[in-house]
Design an enzyme around this catalytic site. Structure first.
Site, PDB file in Angstrom:
ATOM      1  N   GLU A  41       0.842  -1.202   0.000  1.00 55.18           N
ATOM      2  CA  GLU A  41       0.000   0.000   0.000  1.00 55.18           C
ATOM      3  C   GLU A  41       0.880   1.256   0.000  1.00 55.18           C
ATOM      4  O   GLU A  41       0.642   2.210  -0.741  1.00 55.18           O
ATOM      5  CB  GLU A  41      -0.915  -0.005   1.225  1.00 55.18           C
ATOM      6  CG  GLU A  41      -1.779   1.240   1.325  1.00 55.18           C
ATOM      7  CD  GLU A  41      -2.246   1.533   2.748  1.00 55.18           C
ATOM      8  OE1 GLU A  41      -2.224   0.615   3.592  1.00 55.18           O
ATOM      9  OE2 GLU A  41      -2.607   2.686   3.007  1.00 55.18           O
ATOM     10  N   ASP A  45       0.635   3.750  -3.135  1.00 55.21           N
ATOM     11  CA  ASP A  45       0.214   5.126  -2.882  1.00 55.21           C
ATOM     12  C   ASP A  45       1.142   6.095  -3.627  1.00 55.21           C
ATOM     13  O   ASP A  45       0.722   7.053  -4.281  1.00 55.21           O
ATOM     14  CB  ASP A  45       0.259   5.346  -1.366  1.00 55.21           C
ATOM     15  CG  ASP A  45       0.012   6.791  -0.960  1.00 55.21           C
ATOM     16  OD1 ASP A  45       0.885   7.637  -1.234  1.00 55.21           O
ATOM     17  OD2 ASP A  45      -1.042   7.063  -0.367  1.00 55.21           O
ATOM     18  N   ASP A 114      -7.321   1.410   0.644  1.00 52.62           N
ATOM     19  CA  ASP A 114      -5.949   0.946   0.866  1.00 52.62           C
ATOM     20  C   ASP A 114      -5.628  -0.247  -0.027  1.00 52.62           C
ATOM     21  O   ASP A 114      -4.498  -0.414  -0.501  1.00 52.62           O
ATOM     22  CB  ASP A 114      -5.750   0.547   2.337  1.00 52.62           C
ATOM     23  CG  ASP A 114      -5.767   1.769   3.256  1.00 52.62           C
ATOM     24  OD1 ASP A 114      -5.661   2.887   2.736  1.00 52.62           O
ATOM     25  OD2 ASP A 114      -5.891   1.582   4.479  1.00 52.62           O
ATOM     26  N   GLU A 117      -4.585   0.665  -3.471  1.00 52.93           N
ATOM     27  CA  GLU A 117      -3.188   1.092  -3.453  1.00 52.93           C
ATOM     28  C   GLU A 117      -2.246  -0.103  -3.377  1.00 52.93           C
ATOM     29  O   GLU A 117      -1.225  -0.153  -4.075  1.00 52.93           O
ATOM     30  CB  GLU A 117      -2.937   2.034  -2.264  1.00 52.93           C
ATOM     31  CG  GLU A 117      -3.636   3.369  -2.417  1.00 52.93           C
ATOM     32  CD  GLU A 117      -3.531   4.244  -1.182  1.00 52.93           C
ATOM     33  OE1 GLU A 117      -3.537   5.469  -1.339  1.00 52.93           O
ATOM     34  OE2 GLU A 117      -3.447   3.707  -0.050  1.00 52.93           O
TER      35      GLU A 117
END
Ligand code: MN
Length: 233
Positions: A41, A45, A114, A117
């Protein structure tokens, strides 16, 4: 509940993993074990923000940094990622611990966001930057074709400031005129004062910031009205 097969998810992503353990890791929430999707994640991101920044950079050659940031924040945020997750039915594939499972964690926006990501991070690790970029652009196709109007993304205080600056008028002054309620449940009353044209508005809110925004909003309405009058005079 019977989980649908991972191959149906790969089909929806239009991406086949060489290393399926990366996909498993991306779909494992921290409540389900020590080997979970948090590291992917973190990586995803970053790649996502970079790819969207570059797209906006190319799409809007004349926009300034602040506006580009604003646009990116409107595209890359928890809510929009959760929306993408729901389009993929990602919740059906997430591996959760017992507690999260019982409390409906597979529907929770933050967990879903999340996980998008972490999937992006997993695809990056499984292939290369270019393949990962393609995936991101597929996931964001609709959103990139429907970029919101910049003005609508600005908060009222910013809009008010810009309206006044455009006419070289002095900036508004905000003042807390009253605070009531107990420490954890306060109500702020704020006034917004403009010198020219002379306008004062006030508003209440649960935070000083909220009250200021509401007072600014009211001032914009009055200001626009005043500007219209000017044109008729
Ligand atoms: Mn996140």
């Amino acid at each position: 509940m019977n989980k649908p097969s991972l191959s149906s998810l790969c089909k929806r992503l239009d991406y086949q993993f060489d290393d399926s353990s990366l996909l498993e890791e991306a779909l494992t929430h921290r409540s389900a074990g020590a080997s979970n999707n948090e590291r992917l994640e973190f990586l995803g991101d970053s790649v996502l923000n970079f790819v969207i920044a570059h797209e906006l950079f190319k799409m809007f050659p004349r926009l300034r940094e602040g506006d580009l940031s604003r646009l990116r924040a409107s595209l890359v945020n928890g809510e929009s990622l959760a929306e993408i997750a729901r389009e993929l039915d990602l919740g059906d594939f997430i591996k959760l611990g017992a507690g999260e499972l019982r409390s409906g964690g597979h529907r929770r926006s933050s967990i879903l966001a999340d996980c998008v990501e972490s999937l992006i991070g997993a695809v990056y690790c499984d292939s290369n930057f270019e393949r990962c970029r393609e995936l991101i652009l597929r996931l964001y196709k609709n959103k990139l074709q429907n970029i919101p109007d910049l003005q609508s993304l600005k908060d009222p205080k910013t809009r008010l400031q810009e309206l006044l600056q455009a006419r070289k008028h002095a900036l508004p002054q905000y003042e807390v005129t009253h605070v009531s309620g107990k420490a954890h449940d306060q109500l702020f009353e704020v006034s917004c004062h403009i010198n020219e044209p002379a306008i004062t508005t006030s508003a209440k809110g649960r935070s000083r910031r909220k009250a200021e925004q509401l007072a600014a909003e009211a001032a914009i309405t009055k200001l626009q009205h005043a500007f219209e009058q000017e044109q008729h005079d």
